[in-house]
Motif scaffolding. Structure first.
Motif, PDB file in Angstrom:
ATOM      1  N   SER A  99       0.822  -1.216   0.000  1.00  0.00           N
ATOM      2  CA  SER A  99       0.000   0.000   0.000  1.00  0.00           C
ATOM      3  C   SER A  99       0.859   1.270   0.000  1.00  0.00           C
ATOM      4  N   SER A 100       2.094   1.162   0.406  1.00  0.00           N
ATOM      5  CA  SER A 100       2.986   2.323   0.416  1.00  0.00           C
ATOM      6  C   SER A 100       3.463   2.684  -0.993  1.00  0.00           C
ATOM      7  N   GLY A 101       3.123   1.830  -1.954  1.00  0.00           N
ATOM      8  CA  GLY A 101       3.557   2.068  -3.323  1.00  0.00           C
ATOM      9  C   GLY A 101       4.801   1.274  -3.697  1.00  0.00           C
ATOM     10  N   TYR A 102       5.407   0.651  -2.708  1.00  0.00           N
ATOM     11  CA  TYR A 102       6.601  -0.157  -2.942  1.00  0.00           C
ATOM     12  C   TYR A 102       6.187  -1.509  -3.517  1.00  0.00           C
ATOM     13  N   SER A 103       6.944  -1.984  -4.460  1.00  0.00           N
ATOM     14  CA  SER A 103       6.707  -3.325  -4.993  1.00  0.00           C
ATOM     15  C   SER A 103       8.048  -3.952  -5.365  1.00  0.00           C
ATOM     16  N   TYR A 104       8.071  -5.263  -5.371  1.00  0.00           N
ATOM     17  CA  TYR A 104       9.266  -5.965  -5.839  1.00  0.00           C
ATOM     18  C   TYR A 104       8.856  -7.280  -6.479  1.00  0.00           C
TER      19      TYR A 104
END
Length: 166
Positions: A99-104
């Protein structure tokens, strides 16, 4: 998902060592088949970290152990086979979004692995004059000496009560 990552991590950690001198399990090892009174077939199944030489050595060592266990001083190799089992694998990619916009993204790779298999069919004898007879005690001491610096090998031999007196 956490279980998947934990399982994969354990496989990677435990799988990064060559197969040891042990009974066959999920990681390879030894098996034998008693074919007649004085004839056995011995197999050693290595993993991708096992060299063909180590597979042959451990299979040959088991042949020597069996000769000694059955009261024989020598054995003949009546058939020998070295092969390699090849496997392909693919780990699909997975993207994790927060939800913070971080993805990996993880995974998304493939490869091939090759594992050696060494098989000897042997016949026991107490006649040193038979052509091609191997001295079981000499083979045992020679291979144990070769792998003396391998702590896992030495520990396995001791736990099996097999370590010869040098």
């Amino acid at each position: 998902m956490k279980l998947y990552i934990l399982t994969l991590s354990l496989i990677i950690i435990t799988g990064c060592a060559s197969t040891q001198y042990q009974a066959k399990n999920y990681n390879g090892g030894l098996s034998e088949t008693h074919l007649s009174k004085d004839i056995y077939r011995v197999n050693f199944y290595g993993n991708t970290y096992t060299t063909p030489e180590q597979a042959a050595d451990f299979s040959l060592l088991r042949c020597a152990d069996l000769a000694i266990e059955n009261g024989f001083q020598y054995f003949q190799i009546i058939n020998e086979k070295a092969e390699s089992k090849s496997d392909s694998f693919y780990i699909p990619s997975t993207t994790y979004n927060y939800s913070s916009g971080y993805s990996y993204t993880t995974g998304g790779f493939s490869g091939n692995s090759s594992s050696p298999i060494s098989t000897f069919t042997i016949k026991f004898t107490n006649d040193a004059d038979i052509k091609g007879a191997f001295d079981a005690l000499f083979i045992t001491r020679s291979i144990e000496s070769k792998y003396a610096d391998d702590k896992a090998f030495t520990k396995a031999r001791i736990s099996l009560g097999k370590l010869s007196r040098r």
